[in-house]
Enzyme design. Sequence first.
Site, PDB file in Angstrom:
ATOM      1  N   ASP A   1       0.818  -1.215   0.000  1.00 13.57           N
ATOM      2  CA  ASP A   1       0.000   0.000   0.000  1.00 13.57           C
ATOM      3  C   ASP A   1       0.850   1.261   0.000  1.00 13.57           C
ATOM      4  OD1 ASP A   1       0.983  -0.449   2.590  1.00 13.57           O
ATOM      5  OD2 ASP A   1      -0.973  -0.332   3.573  1.00 13.57           O
TER       6      ASP A   1
ATOM      7  N   ASP B   1       7.057   3.857   3.443  1.00  8.97           N
ATOM      8  CA  ASP B   1       7.286   4.872   4.476  1.00  8.97           C
ATOM      9  C   ASP B   1       8.798   4.892   4.743  1.00  8.97           C
ATOM     10  OD1 ASP B   1       7.437   5.736   7.410  1.00  8.97           O
ATOM     11  OD2 ASP B   1       5.348   6.131   7.009  1.00  8.97           O
TER      12      ASP B   1
HETATM   13  P1  XMP Z   1       7.780   1.050   6.256  1.00 11.97           P
HETATM   14  O1  XMP Z   1       8.145   2.132   7.247  1.00 11.97           O
HETATM   15  O2  XMP Z   1       8.385  -0.252   6.628  1.00 11.97           O
HETATM   16  O3  XMP Z   1       6.251   0.878   6.516  1.00 11.97           O
HETATM   17  O4  XMP Z   1       8.048   1.468   4.825  1.00 11.97           O
HETATM   18  C1  XMP Z   1       5.291   0.735   5.600  1.00 11.97           C
HETATM   19  C2  XMP Z   1       4.025   0.461   6.360  1.00 11.97           C
HETATM   20  O5  XMP Z   1       3.702   1.538   7.259  1.00 11.97           O
HETATM   21  C3  XMP Z   1       2.321   1.737   7.304  1.00 11.97           C
HETATM   22  N1  XMP Z   1       2.028   3.160   7.003  1.00 11.97           N
HETATM   23  C4  XMP Z   1       0.812   3.706   6.883  1.00 11.97           C
HETATM   24  N2  XMP Z   1      -0.421   3.171   6.975  1.00 11.97           N
HETATM   25  N3  XMP Z   1      -1.394   5.308   6.590  1.00 11.97           N
HETATM   26  C5  XMP Z   1      -1.520   3.975   6.830  1.00 11.97           C
HETATM   27  O6  XMP Z   1      -2.645   3.510   6.906  1.00 11.97           O
HETATM   28  C6  XMP Z   1      -0.188   5.915   6.468  1.00 11.97           C
HETATM   29  O7  XMP Z   1      -0.119   7.131   6.255  1.00 11.97           O
HETATM   30  C7  XMP Z   1       0.973   5.070   6.633  1.00 11.97           C
HETATM   31  N4  XMP Z   1       2.303   5.326   6.608  1.00 11.97           N
HETATM   32  C8  XMP Z   1       2.915   4.139   6.838  1.00 11.97           C
HETATM   33  C9  XMP Z   1       1.725   0.784   6.322  1.00 11.97           C
HETATM   34  O8  XMP Z   1       1.257  -0.337   7.027  1.00 11.97           O
HETATM   35  C10 XMP Z   1       2.854   0.370   5.424  1.00 11.97           C
HETATM   36  O9  XMP Z   1       2.685  -0.920   4.914  1.00 11.97           O
HETATM   37 MG    MG Z   2       0.941  -2.186   5.411  1.00 12.32          MG
END
Ligand code: XMP
Ligand code: MG
Length: 185
Positions: free
Chosen positions: A108, A111
């Site tokens: 999705d 981050d």
């Molecule tokens: P990393 O930090 O490992 O994390 O790249 C990715 C995961 O962080 C969650 N994530 C979000 N979920 N709204 C959400 O609903 C957001 O704005 C958001 N930012 C990060 C998400 O689970 C993703 O897979």
């Molecule tokens: Mg996720």
Amino acid sequence: MQLAIPPLTEDLKRVLIDADTIRSRVDELAAEINRDYKDITEPLVIVGVLKGSVFFLTDLARKLRIPHIIDFIAISSYGKNGDKRGEVRFLMDTRESITDRHVLIVEDILDSGHTLAYLTQNFEARHPLSVKKAVFLDKPARHEVETEIHYKGFDIPDVWVVGYGLDYKEEYRTLPYIAEMIPKN
Ligand code: XMP
Ligand code: MG
């Protein structure tokens, strides 16, 4: 029939990406994937990361004109409080073997990048023919590790977003648009 668009509730600040914009971008990404994999003879294994990727994956996959199958994994990431950053635990693995197959991981949102960096390494170790990644959203300001993304929907600013699979405490996933959220607590 035009379905009513669910209105913004008080903790949703504004619509960042509306449903029409999402649809046309997903069409473009599907066209790119159709082009890139046009010569494959074995089905592409599309692996969605539950739960956030499901709406993106199902919209995307239904536009594909190449042989493909869908599969899912469920993971849990360790806390964001400095401990064990980037460690990912599998709650459910793929049903299909990915060895000697072309794989497209669908997430999705990117981050910090830790989740996709870990998944890439984990999948590469199983000797697939190739591993590519598609993410619907990217927050470039938050990257901590770089991981190559082959298909990306949209760059967004560093705000919490919900809708189109993304949630706040499991709510809002089924909104047809991406909204910026202001958590109350
Ligand atoms: P990393 O930090 O490992 O994390 O790249 C990715 C995961 O962080 C969650 N994530 C979000 N979920 N709204 C959400 O609903 C957001 O704005 C958001 N930012 C990060 C998400 O689970 C993703 O897979
Ligand atoms: Mg996720």
